[in-house]
Motif scaffolding. Structure first.
Motif, PDB file in Angstrom:
ATOM      1  N   TRP A 199      43.774  34.025  36.516  1.00  0.00           N
ATOM      2  CA  TRP A 199      42.405  34.522  36.286  1.00  0.00           C
ATOM      3  C   TRP A 199      41.831  33.986  34.975  1.00  0.00           C
ATOM      4  CZ3 TRP A 199      38.547  36.174  38.879  1.00  0.00           C
ATOM      5  CH2 TRP A 199      37.589  37.047  38.367  1.00  0.00           C
ATOM      6  N   GLN A 222      37.400  31.675  31.827  1.00  0.00           N
ATOM      7  CA  GLN A 222      37.600  32.133  33.199  1.00  0.00           C
ATOM      8  C   GLN A 222      37.571  30.901  34.098  1.00  0.00           C
ATOM      9  OE1 GLN A 222      34.900  35.266  34.894  1.00  0.00           O
ATOM     10  NE2 GLN A 222      36.881  36.321  34.947  1.00  0.00           N
ATOM     11  N   TRP A 223      38.544  30.825  35.013  1.00  0.00           N
ATOM     12  CA  TRP A 223      38.749  29.585  35.754  1.00  0.00           C
ATOM     13  C   TRP A 223      37.604  29.251  36.707  1.00  0.00           C
ATOM     14  CZ3 TRP A 223      42.115  25.782  34.921  1.00  0.00           C
ATOM     15  CH2 TRP A 223      43.282  26.046  34.197  1.00  0.00           C
ATOM     16  N   TRP A 224      37.071  30.223  37.440  1.00  0.00           N
ATOM     17  CA  TRP A 224      36.223  29.865  38.570  1.00  0.00           C
ATOM     18  C   TRP A 224      34.773  29.486  38.248  1.00  0.00           C
ATOM     19  CZ3 TRP A 224      31.885  32.707  39.738  1.00  0.00           C
ATOM     20  CH2 TRP A 224      31.815  34.030  39.255  1.00  0.00           C
ATOM     21  N   PRO A 257      37.964  26.770  40.333  1.00  0.00           N
ATOM     22  CA  PRO A 257      38.322  28.065  40.926  1.00  0.00           C
ATOM     23  C   PRO A 257      39.820  28.167  41.197  1.00  0.00           C
ATOM     24  CG  PRO A 257      36.342  27.197  41.955  1.00  0.00           C
ATOM     25  CD  PRO A 257      36.875  26.106  41.073  1.00  0.00           C
ATOM     26  N   GLU A 258      40.408  29.278  40.790  1.00  0.00           N
ATOM     27  CA  GLU A 258      41.840  29.474  40.963  1.00  0.00           C
ATOM     28  C   GLU A 258      42.248  29.454  42.418  1.00  0.00           C
ATOM     29  OE1 GLU A 258      39.721  33.385  40.292  1.00  0.00           O
ATOM     30  OE2 GLU A 258      39.789  31.423  39.331  1.00  0.00           O
ATOM     31  N   ASN A 259      41.332  29.858  43.311  1.00  0.00           N
ATOM     32  CA  ASN A 259      41.691  29.882  44.728  1.00  0.00           C
ATOM     33  C   ASN A 259      41.818  28.487  45.323  1.00  0.00           C
ATOM     34  OD1 ASN A 259      39.053  30.756  43.874  1.00  0.00           O
ATOM     35  ND2 ASN A 259      38.391  30.605  45.987  1.00  0.00           N
ATOM     36  N   SER A 304      41.410  34.868  45.059  1.00  0.00           N
ATOM     37  CA  SER A 304      40.967  35.125  43.693  1.00  0.00           C
ATOM     38  C   SER A 304      40.731  36.613  43.486  1.00  0.00           C
ATOM     39  CB  SER A 304      39.663  34.366  43.407  1.00  0.00           C
ATOM     40  OG  SER A 304      39.094  34.772  42.168  1.00  0.00           O
ATOM     41  N   ARG A 339      38.371  37.627  41.904  1.00  0.00           N
ATOM     42  CA  ARG A 339      36.922  37.719  42.074  1.00  0.00           C
ATOM     43  C   ARG A 339      36.567  38.367  43.410  1.00  0.00           C
ATOM     44  NH1 ARG A 339      33.399  32.281  43.221  1.00  0.00           N
ATOM     45  NH2 ARG A 339      31.321  33.212  43.361  1.00  0.00           N
ATOM     46  N   ASP A 370      34.004  29.730  48.099  1.00  0.00           N
ATOM     47  CA  ASP A 370      34.479  30.083  46.766  1.00  0.00           C
ATOM     48  C   ASP A 370      35.535  29.123  46.253  1.00  0.00           C
ATOM     49  OD1 ASP A 370      36.282  30.816  48.694  1.00  0.00           O
ATOM     50  OD2 ASP A 370      36.768  32.770  47.834  1.00  0.00           O
ATOM     51  N   GLY A 371      35.835  28.067  47.012  1.00  0.00           N
ATOM     52  CA  GLY A 371      36.840  27.102  46.594  1.00  0.00           C
ATOM     53  C   GLY A 371      38.153  27.202  47.327  1.00  0.00           C
ATOM     54  N   THR A 372      38.305  28.188  48.204  1.00  0.00           N
ATOM     55  CA  THR A 372      39.524  28.304  49.003  1.00  0.00           C
ATOM     56  C   THR A 372      39.650  27.097  49.922  1.00  0.00           C
ATOM     57  OG1 THR A 372      39.528  30.717  48.941  1.00  0.00           O
ATOM     58  CG2 THR A 372      40.660  29.685  50.789  1.00  0.00           C
TER      59      THR A 372
END
Length: 473
Positions: free
Chosen positions: A246, A278-280, A290-292, A298, A300, A375-377
């Motif tokens: 995160w 914050q990564w995302w 984004p971490e995802n 996430s 988030r 969201d980047g997933t």
């Protein structure tokens, strides 16, 4: 070590099927040292930002101690007094006058281990208040943090030294039961810390599977880069964790401290918003990664339990999707495609939470949830289990959306939030449990389905790599 006793001893234990006593060292002469004062003059509190510079004591570990998580228990007083202190058992792992450490293998994977267990030490340090049993020094990234501007001591952000005492909490809650289960189940595992992963680009190469366990919130860019490269090269990861990746941290002072620009108060003010580590979020308001994209999920899109930690949380479990997937093999769970109701993985246990992560999703005409990827997933992410978070923020009986942690970035909720279990493949396979307490439910064998899913994930993702196919074969 700081003590007003004339001498002290150290008892060493290893976490395994049970807490095993290994040795006692000492006596060492006791020296009393004070914690450093807080730079903001917070009464009775200590600074979390600087090395406490307490007296150091050196102890050589025997060469035959295997890789693992170890506990040091500090016993004050002369020998006759120390003899009256009983040895610890599994119920005595948590507490003050204790510290844990990790023994790395002398030769990686030499015992046949194909699994590397990463202890989330940066997260432990972020929450460590530097307390002792009779003194709340209350210095951490969350309690009276110290914020610095960019300069020779590092980038802008909250500064935290790793050289502070504080006792043992998270190891007892998340790691101890899961490590015990791993060893009872016959898995050969090597161990490392976040710092090991940060410093060593080749750390993961001898292994097939990396485990992230419990609460794994703070990651450096090097950690994330090394794991992403591992996956691209065919390595596998199981995130049996949540609130994962995160915040970004910047190790400084020879990696004995780190700086992270977070949204934690300093006094009654935010020193800087938006918090850029914050990564995302996209630059300049965040890292823009984004971490995802790595984990598949996430915080988030997840949430947390707003009451006392860990709390008696909702016990509905994950609604099962794609029950014919190999992850569910042998569980007997159904997904409702047979016309009956879908089963719930972990129903009756506090599986979801204390914190949980999710992926942005939408449902098809049959009600099956699919990751949207907005969201980047990764596009290939398959949702295998889902628990919809109730949108009531302040009701103690509901989990709280992760959105509460970033209102400056998302003034309105744009998609439903849900704890999400699933996986994707992009070179290697990444499985995510989407919840911090997966290792607790599995380790304590509170649900047969969770145990079987864990076995399926470990057995498949830690299996030897397939032999390369040669031309003409």
């Amino acid at each position: 070590m700081s003590t007003d006793a004339g001498e002290f001893r150290v008892r060493f234990y290893r976490l395994g099927k049970e807490l095993t006593f290994l040795a006692e060292s000492g006596p060492y002469p006791g020296v009393l040292a004070d914690p450093p004062p807080h730079p903001d003059g917070v009464p009775e509190h200590a600074s979390p930002a600087v090395d406490w510079n307490w007296p150091a004591y050196h102890h050589d570990l025997p060469d035959d101690w295997p890789s693992g998580l170890y506990l040091a228990h500090f016993i004050e007083g002369p020998e006759a007094e120390a003899r009256r202190v009983p040895l610890l058992d599994d119920s005595g792992i948590e507490g003050f006058e204790r510290e844990f450490f990790v023994v790395r293998p002398a030769r990686p994977a030499a015992t046949g281990a194909r699994i590397l267990y990463k202890k989330s030490t940066y997260t432990r340090h972020a929450y460590n208040r530097g307390d002792r049993a009779d003194a709340q020094r209350a210095g951490s990234l969350y309690d009276n943090p110290v914020h610095q501007q960019a300069g020779p001591d590092g980038p802008r952000g909250h500064r935290l030294s790793l050289h502070r005492p504080g006792g043992v909490i998270d190891l007892a809650y998340w790691d101890a039961p899961f490590v015990a289960w791993l060893e009872r189940s016959g898995y050969r595992v090597d161990y490392c810390t976040d710092l090991d992963l940060h410093e060593d680009p080749g750390l993961l190469a001898p292994y097939r599977l990396l485990l992230s366990v419990g609460h794994d919130e703070y990651w450096s860019a090097a950690m994330r880069g090394h794991v992403a490269e591992f996956v691209r090269g065919g390595g596998n990861v199981a995130f049996l964790s949540a609130n994962t990746c995160w915040w970004r941290v910047h190790p400084v002072d020879g990696n004995t401290a780190f700086v992270s620009d977070t949204d934690h108060h300093v006094g009654t003010e935010y020193p800087h918003l938006p918090a850029t580590d914050q990564w995302w979020p996209a630059p300049p308001d965040g890292v823009g990664a984004p971490e995802n994209a790595l984990t598949g999920v996430s915080f988030r899109n997840g949430g947390m339990w707003p009451g006392d930690w860990p709390g008696d949380r909702p016990r509905a479990g994950y609604t099962v999707q794609h029950a014919d997937h190999w992850v569910y093999e042998g569980t007997g769970l159904r997904d409702g495609s047979d016309g009956g109701p879908a089963d719930a993985l972990g129903a009756g246990t506090p599986l979801i939470g204390y914190e949980c992560d999710g992926a942005a999703f939408a449902r098809d005409a049959d009600g099956v949830a699919h990751a949207t990827g907005v969201d980047g997933t990764p596009e290939s992410f398959l949702i295998l289990g889902i628990y919809l978070l109730d949108p009531v923020h302040d009701d103690f009986h509901h989990l709280k959306w992760g959105h509460w942690n970033c209102p400056a970035r998302e003034p309105a909720i744009t998609s439903p939030r849900a704890a999400t279990m699933g996986l994707y493949t992009a070179g290697g396979t990444v499985f995510t449990a989407g919840t911090t307490d997966w290792p607790v439910v599995c380790g304590r064998e509170l649900d047969a389905g969770v145990v079987r899913v864990t076995r399926n994930v470990l057995d498949r993702l830690a299996a030897p790599a397939p032999a390369p196919v040669t031309p003409g074969s």
